[in-house]
Scaffold this active site. Structure first.
Site, PDB file in Angstrom:
ATOM      1  N   HIS A   1       0.485   2.713 -28.388  1.00 54.98           N
ATOM      2  CA  HIS A   1      -0.246   1.510 -28.758  1.00 54.98           C
ATOM      3  C   HIS A   1      -0.883   1.734 -30.124  1.00 54.98           C
ATOM      4  CE1 HIS A   1      -2.952   4.202 -26.531  1.00 54.98           C
ATOM      5  NE2 HIS A   1      -3.898   3.800 -27.350  1.00 54.98           N
TER       6      HIS A   1
ATOM      7  N   CYS B   1     -10.577   8.022 -25.471  1.00 58.64           N
ATOM      8  CA  CYS B   1      -9.388   8.290 -26.295  1.00 58.64           C
ATOM      9  C   CYS B   1      -9.625   7.643 -27.649  1.00 58.64           C
ATOM     10  CB  CYS B   1      -8.113   7.790 -25.631  1.00 58.64           C
ATOM     11  SG  CYS B   1      -8.036   5.997 -25.413  1.00 58.64           S
TER      12      CYS B   1
END
Length: 626
Positions: A550, A379
């Protein structure tokens, strides 16, 4: 036989997707032309002879060239786009009708030609001559393609368009136009709606609009009535979550013009395609009676788009046609919906949505490596969604005993010995650039995606093909990273958990998670902005009703220590098209948080446990699991 049907359907969907891919990026230009036509032609809302001069050049030159450039670029990047535009000038000049079909042929064809040329000469051009070869190759090949278009493709397209127009005229004169709904409505549910609208009906409609100032062709696929009637039937007669979802779906479908939203409602009860067909046919018949039509393609098929592109004096007939289509579709659908609700036989809406996604995204993965030793979930940051995805998939393939290492990383730092990379569809270019030697699997979320099922089946096939005696018996490896000595109990505490929150926007939920991280002393204030920036890159929704916002990159400097916060939204928060019931904010200074993420990923394999966590009123339930 079944495989043949599936392949045929997949082929049709891919072809339709390719056709619409040339048109959809240019819809704004079509709308601009349509508005200029509706306003300024002699029979328009505000006739203006000088501005009317824009209409013909736009439809004959601008729109076909935009389509050709887009089609060429899809095949051969920017050079393919330029070649496509040059080649299409040949069919434009060689014909006296708008060359949309010609552009759809010449654009991709020219893009393919220049792509093959570049492949042949790659590495063979002397240093210093690259620009000369690049420019003259487009010039010479573009000239030849334009000549081909002028003498061959253009005349063939004119002939084919003439046959189509003659066929349409016969159908209209015989009063058979409503019967086209038998083909259009099922095709829409198979996601061929854009291909039909822009690839077939659009070009015919534009030619008719030039001659008559409007065309009913623009209304055949765009009519929102058939879908609206089906959604209203569910609203009135269904039960549970399906009934609750229907009002919002009706608004999005009718006013937003996103027809795909009603496809799952048909897939839940496929016999409702009859309601769509009869509603569509009734609408077409009404349009024909009132002589209704539009001046250009309405996309999306919103009632607002239909009104904006109606010719002067043509609004009433369009409204009546939409209303009749809605009423007929509703009347036909209602008894089927009632019976399904009574018998409890209708599929769950989420299951139908998953079927719809699988139908729409027909691309199958391809794993070319004979030996697979390492799979990396990648990711943007390599600290959240990829870690959870790797944990869940690692546990899933453990029983296969293939000795495959399954780990996670940032998309820009994929290990060079990786055999298979699993990353998000929005990270395609970065993933391929970072790990060109690997096979790639691109997914939409890391916990629940059909491509992960396909990957598992491929690995399972490797086990079966080898035979048990040849299968490696070593356990699946878990990559152990150096873990700091931070007290794990300080990463997630009761103070970090908020339960029973009211639904709010995605942005507000991310901000709330960030502020809770700040309050716990895990991050500085600047980390909240980084969390929002991360969400803009790729959604942090990872499936199973979970999102993990995040920060990334420079945000590491804003982290004081590792921490995790959990926000529970019993009614969910919209992350794109999905609902997140647990929003888990993450700040990872090292790797301490990965153990918690691993526990979360493992727990999400149990649907009953997920349901409990989504609605529990006891923070200890979440602490004990995570």
């Amino acid at each position: 036989m079944n495989n043949t049907k599936i392949n045929a359907k997949d082929g049709m969907q891919k072809f339709g997707k390719f056709l619409s891919g040339m048109v959809m990026p240019n819809i704004g230009a079509f709308i601009a032309w349509g508005l200029i036509t509706a306003l300024f032609i002699s029979t328009g809302w505000a006739p203006n002879e000088k501005l009317n001069g824009l209409v013909d050049p736009m439809v004959k030159f601008l729109l076909p060239l935009l389509i050709a450039y887009t089609g060429g670029k899809m095949i051969g990047d920017v050079r393919g786009g330029v070649m496509g535009a040059i080649a299409t000038m040949g069919v434009i000049i060689g014909a006296d009708i708008p060359m949309f079909i010609g552009a759809m042929i010449m654009g991709p064809l020219a893009g393919f030609v220049i792509k093959q040329f570049d492949r042949v000469v790659q590495g063979k051009v002397p240093a210093g001559f690259e620009m000369l070869v690049n420019n003259f190759s487009i010039g010479i090949l573009g000239m030849l393609m334009a000549i081909l278009g002028f003498y061959a493709v253009g005349p063939l397209v004119v002939m084919a368009t003439g046959f189509l127009a003659a066929g349409v005229s016969i159908i209209v004169s015989k009063g058979l136009l409503p019967l086209v709904s038998i083909f259009i409505e099922p095709a829409k549910v198979l996601f061929l709606n854009n291909a039909i609208n822009h690839g077939v009906l659009g070009p015919i409609g534009i030619e008719q609009a030039q001659q008559a100032g409007k065309s009913i062709m623009f209304l055949l696929e765009a009519n929102p009535g058939p879908g609206l009637g089906i959604i209203l039937a569910y609203w009135m007669y269904s039960k549970g979550s399906v009934k609750q979802s229907a009002p919002g779906a009706a608004i999005i479908h009718f006013f937003g013009g996103i027809h795909e939203i009603y496809f799952p409602y048909v897939l839940m009860n496929p016999i409702l395609i009859i309601a769509a067909i009869l509603g569509g046919a009734a609408g077409v018949l009404t349009f024909s009676i009132f002589g209704a039509g539009l001046v250009a393609t309405a996309s999306p098929g919103s009632i607002f788009a239909l009104m904006a592109l109606a010719p002067k004096g043509g609004v009433f007939g369009i409204l009546v046609g939409v209303l009749v289509a809605t009423a007929v579709s509703f009347i036909v659908a209602a008894p089927f919906v009632k019976r399904a609700a009574k018998n409890g036989g209708a599929e769950d809406l989420e299951e139908a949505k998953n079927k719809m996604k699988n139908m729409k995204n027909t691309t199958t993965i391809s794993i070319n490596k004979d030996t697979v030793k390492k799979i990396v979930f990648a990711c943007d940051a390599g600290m959240g969604s990829s870690a959870m995805g790797a944990t869940k998939f690692r546990n899933r393939i453990k029983s296969l005993g293939l000795g495959i290492t399954v780990t996670n990383s940032s998309v820009d730092d994929i290990p060079k010995d990786t055999d298979i990379v699993v990353s998000h569809v929005k990270l395609i270019e970065r993933a391929k650039a970072s790990s060109p030697q690997a096979d790639h699997v691109f997914i939409e979320n890391f916990l629940q995606d059909s491509k992960l099922d396909e990957l598992y089946l491929i690995l399972e096939t490797k086990v079966n093909s080898k035979g048990l005696e040849e299968k490696e018996i070593e356990e699946v490896q878990v990559v152990e990273k150096e873990v700091a000595t931070t007290d794990k109990s300080s990463i997630l505490t009761e103070n970090n958990i908020l339960l029973g929150l009211e639904s709010e926007s995605k942005e507000d939920a991310i901000t709330r998670a960030g502020r809770l991280l700040v309050k716990g002393g895990y991050v500085k204030e600047g980390y909240i902005d980084a969390m929002h920036e991360r969400e803009k890159v790729v959604t942090t929704y990872i499936g199973m009703g979970v999102a993990i916002p995040h920060g990334i990159g420079e945000a590491k400097k804003q982290i004081e220590k590792s921490g995790v916060v959990v926000l529970q939204y019993p009614n969910g928060v919209k992350f794109g098209d999905e609902l997140a019931y647990l929003v888990i904010g993450i700040a990872g200074a090292g790797d301490e948080h990965l153990e918690i993420l691993s526990n979360i990923a493992t727990s999400l394999e149990n649907p009953d446990l997920v349901e409990k966590l989504n609605s529990t009123k006891n923070k200890q339930d979440i602490l004990s699991v995570f």
